[in-house]
Design an enzyme around this catalytic site. Structure first.
Site, short mmCIF file in Angstrom:
data_model
loop_
_atom_site.label_atom_id
_atom_site.label_comp_id
_atom_site.label_asym_id
_atom_site.label_seq_id
_atom_site.Cartn_x
_atom_site.Cartn_y
_atom_site.Cartn_z
N ARG A 194 0.70 -1.27 -0.03
CA ARG A 194 -0.12 -0.11 -0.02
C ARG A 194 1.00 1.12 0.15
O ARG A 194 1.57 1.49 0.95
CB ARG A 194 -0.96 -0.08 1.36
CG ARG A 194 -1.36 1.29 1.40
CD ARG A 194 -2.54 1.14 2.60
NE ARG A 194 -2.20 0.49 3.93
CZ ARG A 194 -1.74 1.17 4.71
NH1 ARG A 194 -1.41 2.54 4.45
NH2 ARG A 194 -1.48 0.69 6.07
N HIS A 238 -3.73 4.27 5.01
CA HIS A 238 -4.71 3.32 5.09
C HIS A 238 -5.99 4.10 4.70
O HIS A 238 -6.87 3.29 4.10
CB HIS A 238 -4.88 2.80 6.61
CG HIS A 238 -5.81 1.85 6.92
ND1 HIS A 238 -5.93 0.67 6.53
CD2 HIS A 238 -7.12 2.23 7.57
CE1 HIS A 238 -7.08 -0.06 7.05
NE2 HIS A 238 -7.78 0.95 7.49
N TYR A 282 4.48 5.61 10.79
CA TYR A 282 4.91 4.06 11.17
C TYR A 282 5.47 3.36 9.83
O TYR A 282 6.51 2.31 10.02
CB TYR A 282 3.76 3.33 11.51
CG TYR A 282 2.67 3.40 10.53
CD1 TYR A 282 2.53 2.44 9.32
CD2 TYR A 282 1.50 4.36 10.56
CE1 TYR A 282 1.34 2.42 8.51
CE2 TYR A 282 0.66 4.40 9.87
CZ TYR A 282 0.39 3.40 8.67
OH TYR A 282 -0.62 3.55 7.78
#
Length: 342
Positions: free
Chosen positions: A237, A241, A250
């Site tokens: 990805r 998100h 992160y």
């Protein structure tokens, strides 16, 4: 057993299939970019980008037969578009309205936003196909985070016991929001989990659309023969998100190999141009056509806005006093402030 798909044979690649895959990937990428921009403008409340997963989703969707079912999750927009779901329907859903407003008859379930809740539904579809003695198979899409949910285990267990014709397609993009795969499972791979349910499991390079297409085609054949499959598609990805997420806090691309993080469209274009399958200008022509389609879809989604009063129509056969008060309050609010989407 747990199998690993090796490198595909380039000689087996069909040129027309390759062009179709690239066309759908580029079309999906443009949809994703434009939808993301609309969310930033306040046109919709939230959006889950899928940039980087086009090869995985398009490769899988193109392997389905006409009567096969696609059971999507909330990030499966590229698979839905490839399957034939109109752009306007997906945009309409993101505005909070019924997803299939165009009345299309594509065998696709609505997107599942709760994590993994669609997996038992997919197993049920497969079991129903067996009861009807039809040749339908089911492709159920979900992310790596869904494998930590009880619905995943229940759905695969039932599928294994009842030999449901289902391919469980896990797009392992490395992150369940901000939780890395290493915190999701102690299993060596997600595909290895198949062994616990007595079904086959294997992995595929999710950034290679031809490899994904071949793997899903093979898995669907197995599923139709009574052997459900867990297929782990290794992808990445590239974006957040959702539009409320900040992956810079992160995400570390260095923890993934280059083949998994490289842009799948750029990689596929280079491969096809080198083989003379597509010429320069192919991608731009597809983008221009997709941009026209998207603009028409946006206009259709806006034109199809239902009356806000419709939300009260199907709650009770006879409106309750509380419902009447709520309806009156909404009418007064709209009278004072107008429709926020106009």
């Amino acid at each position: 057993m747990h199998r690993v798909i090796g490198e595909r044979d380039p000689e087996r690649a069909d040129d027309e299939l390759a062009r179709t895959l690239l066309r759908e990937m580029v079309r999906a990428r443009l949809f994703d970019e434009r939808a993301f921009a609309l969310q930033r403008q306040g046109w919709m409340s939230g959006y889950p980008p899928f940039r980087g997963q086009e090869a995985s989703q398009v490769g899988a969707a193109t392997a389905l037969a006409d009567d096969d079912w696609l059971v999507p999750t909330y990030r499966s927009n590229a698979a839905q578009l490839t399957r034939g779901v109109p752009m306007a329907d997906i945009l309409r859903f993101r505005r909070g309205y019924p997803e299939f407003g165009s009345g299309h008859d594509v065998p696709v379930l609505p997107q599942a936003v709760p994590i993994a809740s669609q997996i038992p539904h997919a197993t049920g579809l497969g079991m129903a196909a067996n009861y009807r003695e039809s040749d339908e198979a089911v492709l159920c899409c979900f992310g790596d985070g869904a494998t930590s949910e009880g619905d995943f285990h229940e759905g695969l267990n039932f599928a294994g016991v009842f030999e449901a014709p289902v391919v469980f397609f896990c797009e392992n993009n490395g992150w369940a929001i901000s939780t890395p795969e290493t915190r999701q499972t102690a299993s060596e791979t997600i595909a290895a989990k198949a062994e616990a349910y007595g079904i086959d499991g294997y992995r595929v390079d999710g950034n290679d659309p031809l490899a994904v297409h071949e793997a899903v085609d093979r898995a669907l054949a197995d599923a139709r023969a009574g052997a459900p499959v867990l297929l782990e598609s290794l992808t990445y990805r590239q974006g957040p998100h959702t539009t409320s997420d900040d992956p810079d806090r992160y995400d570390d691309r260095a923890t993934f190999p280059e083949w998994r993080t490289r842009d799948p469209i750029e990689r596929f274009v280079e491969y096809l141009e080198a083989g003379g399958v597509v010429e320069a200008g192919f991608v731009e022509a597809v983008r221009e056509a997709a941009a026209e389609d998207f603009e028409a879809a946006r206009e259709a989604a806006e034109a199809a806005e239902p009356d806000p009063d419709d939300v009260f129509e199907y709650v009770y056969e006879e409106p309750t006093p509380a419902l009447r008060r709520q309806r009156a309050a909404l009418e007064e609010h709209l009278r004072r402030h107008g429709d926020p989407y106009e």
